[in-house]
Design an enzyme around this catalytic site. Structure first.
Site, PDB file in Angstrom:
ATOM      1  CB  ALA A   1     -11.170   6.917  -7.530  1.00  0.00           C
TER       2      ALA A   1
ATOM      3  CG  ASP B   1      -1.060   0.418  -9.198  1.00  0.00           C
ATOM      4  OD1 ASP B   1      -0.756   0.709  -7.771  1.00  0.00           O
ATOM      5  OD2 ASP B   1      -1.362   1.908  -9.767  1.00  0.00           O
TER       6      ASP B   1
HETATM    7  C1  GLA Z   1       1.286   4.427  -8.891  1.00  0.00           C
HETATM    8  C2  GLA Z   1       1.713   3.657 -10.020  1.00  0.00           C
HETATM    9  C3  GLA Z   1       2.461   2.812  -8.737  1.00  0.00           C
HETATM   10  C4  GLA Z   1       2.667   3.324  -7.405  1.00  0.00           C
HETATM   11  C5  GLA Z   1       2.194   4.871  -7.267  1.00  0.00           C
HETATM   12  C6  GLA Z   1       2.706   5.038  -5.969  1.00  0.00           C
HETATM   13  O1  GLA Z   1      -0.564   3.812  -9.303  1.00  0.00           O
HETATM   14  O2  GLA Z   1       1.228   2.562 -10.674  1.00  0.00           O
HETATM   15  O3  GLA Z   1       3.222   1.658  -9.391  1.00  0.00           O
HETATM   16  O4  GLA Z   1       4.177   4.097  -8.094  1.00  0.00           O
HETATM   17  O5  GLA Z   1       1.198   5.607  -7.757  1.00  0.00           O
HETATM   18  O6  GLA Z   1       2.443   4.439  -5.254  1.00  0.00           O
END
Ligand code: GLA
Length: 382
Positions: free
Chosen positions: A119, A168
């Site tokens: 998600a 993240d």
């Molecule tokens: C994914 C990647 C992150 C980031 C986002 C976009 O979640 O894991 O490192 O680049 O996409 O912002």
């Protein structure tokens, strides 16, 4: 949930575990900026992964997932990538540690989660972060959270083949209740931004689209940004990343009709939008915050081209509705959730209306939840 985790653990392994939690995340703004040395504004949510562990004496890693009802066992001496998705994040974390000389011995683990998978709320980063945090406790490795975030990013690069940034994992480890994190991905300096939205809440709306090409497209976007930096560098050798580049420099060095220009234009703006969003939040100016969310969506969809028709449908639908201040696609893109800033009194009627029309028009299930911001990885019981 924790009771079930404990009971399952004691049935399988006849012992009391220690339990660690690591959350998923939202990102208020600053998409695809982390791997461009830019700013992001993510926050940990109160949903995540729980992992119960203890050491064992048989030199094996015994893993059980409650959601998948699946047991996986291997020798700690012979770890390699499997074809089981969730297992790879755990093994990947152990391998990253072992390769750096950390002494990891046999252990048992039971894992459970209340995060939706696919998600865009970073369930995989939460799993890797939870595993590293648990192993750090279990084997007294003495690792700090920032170091664990860097290791977790390497797991994603080596085991999932996604050349992702650090947002993240950093958020899963470092989150703080009722706060977002303004993270400078160039040097990992950060500050906590209190989130007080008065009568508004963040709502996630899930397209339930899981795009199989997402990781290929993600790695390709990263290369396109690097290509843009190389072009600007030929004129401005001091430039290291899109963070150092202005719109004027882009236009001077890259043909404005090219794909590379479109991609870089979006990211340079997106980095600036994070700073504007933090300013708007600190002034409780939700009108400006909402309009930044719409702008971000528009550019991510049309210039960076990481949206999909279902994400565009959801943003386009709520944009017409009373009580909605802003909305945009969230995370890597090509599916997952939209993030919506909605007045509390309108949430339930909006969700009912959007669900009805989305399920008919897009022929996919729709679900949603109101976001609460929680703490980063922590020990629940020792
Ligand atoms: C994914 C990647 C992150 C980031 C986002 C976009 O979640 O894991 O490192 O680049 O996409 O912002």
């Amino acid at each position: 949930m924790i009771e079930l985790l404990k009971n399952t653990f004691s049935q399988l392994f006849k012992e009391e575990p220690s339990i660690v939690f690591a959350p998923g995340r939202i990102n208020i703004i600053g998409e695809h900026t982390d791997y461009n040395d830019g700013y992001v504004l993510p926050a940990a949510i109160d949903k995540g992964i729980y992992i119960a562990t203890n050491r064992n004496a048989d030199a094996h890693v015994n893993l059980f997932s409650i959601e998948y009802n699946e047991l996986y066992t291997c020798s700690i001496a012979e770890l390699s990538k499997t074809n089981i998705h969730w297992v790879n994040y755990v093994l990947g974390a152990i391998i990253e540690l072992k390769q750096r000389g950390y002494d990891i011995q046999g252990f048992n683990a039971v894992i459970t989660s209340n995060l939706p998978v696919g998600a865009g709320v970073s369930s995989s980063a939460a799993l890797t972060s939870a595993t590293l945090f648990a192993l750090n406790q279990l084997f007294s490795l003495g690792l700090g959270k920032t170091v664990m975030a860097k290791f977790a990013q390497q797991v994603e690069h080596h085991f999932a083949g996604v050349n992702c940034g650090i947002m993240d994992m950093f958020t899963s480890l470092m989150g703080k209740e009722n706060h977002a994190i303004q993270l400078d991905c160039r040097d990992l300096s950060y500050s906590y931004v209190p989130i007080n939205l008065d009568s508004y809440v963040f709502v996630l709306m899930n397209t339930n689209v899981k795009h199989s090409l997402a990781s290929t497209a993600y790695n390709q976007r990263r290369k396109e940004c690097e290509a843009g930096v190389a072009l600007v560098k030929s004129k401005y050798p001091e430039v290291r990343s899109l963070r150092d580049i202005s719109l004027a420099m882009l236009t001077e060095c890259i043909p404005v009709t090219s794909i590379i220009h479109k991609r870089c234009f979006c990211i340079v703006n997106e980095i600036a939008r994070v700073v504007s969003a933090v300013d708007a939040i600190s002034k409780r100016d939700l009108v400006s915050l909402g309009s930044l969310l719409y702008q971000a969506h528009d550019e991510l969809s049309h210039l960076y081209e990481v949206s999909c028709k279902e994400l565009d449908y959801l943003v386009g639908t709520v944009q017409q509705m009373e009580g909605v201040m802003g909305a945009r696609m969230m995370g890597g893109g090509f599916g997952g959730c939209t993030l919506n800033l909605i007045h509390k009194d309108f949430v339930s009627s909006i969700i009912t209306t959007v669900k009805a029309s989305y399920e008919v028009d897009c022929k996919l299930p729709f679900d949603s939840f109101i976001v609460s911001l929680g703490d980063g990885a922590k020990l629940i019981t020792n």
